[in-house]
Scaffold this motif. Sequence first.
Motif: not given
Length: 137
Positions: A61-75, A108-115
């Motif tokens: 999960d990726i979110s952007l709020h008030d100038g903070t990028l947050t990446i979270s998830g579960e392995r 509005s232009k943020v892009d994410a790729t995973y490889q």
Amino acid sequence: MDRWGNLRDELNSFLDTPFWSGFGGAGQLFSGWSPALDLYESDDHLMAVVELPGMRKEDIDISLHDGTLTISGERKRESNNGEKAQRIERDVGTFRRSIALPTRVDASKVDATYQNGILKVTLPKADEAKPKQIQVS
């Protein structure tokens, strides 16, 4: 010298005991696991590069709020077909990384790729944050 080597081996063995393994490793007793994150900046954009080997993109999960990028998830731990683990070193469980961005971005232009286990999040700078060349008249 053999005594020092034996002491080092004993300490390493102690830190690998089952007591610690339930916490994801001695070095992560209270913090959980945390993937490595690099942040790069150019004139036009920021790029966050995160190491997430063994994860599916659906679990990120990726979110952007008030100038903070947050990446979270579960392995999740892989199924072992009834085999008993003799040693577990790969971290599993949830993680959350937040990083304050050094400049405003156009959400509005943020892009994410995973490889190949690498997540790349490209964050274009907002127009007002980009450097401007001023002509002298």
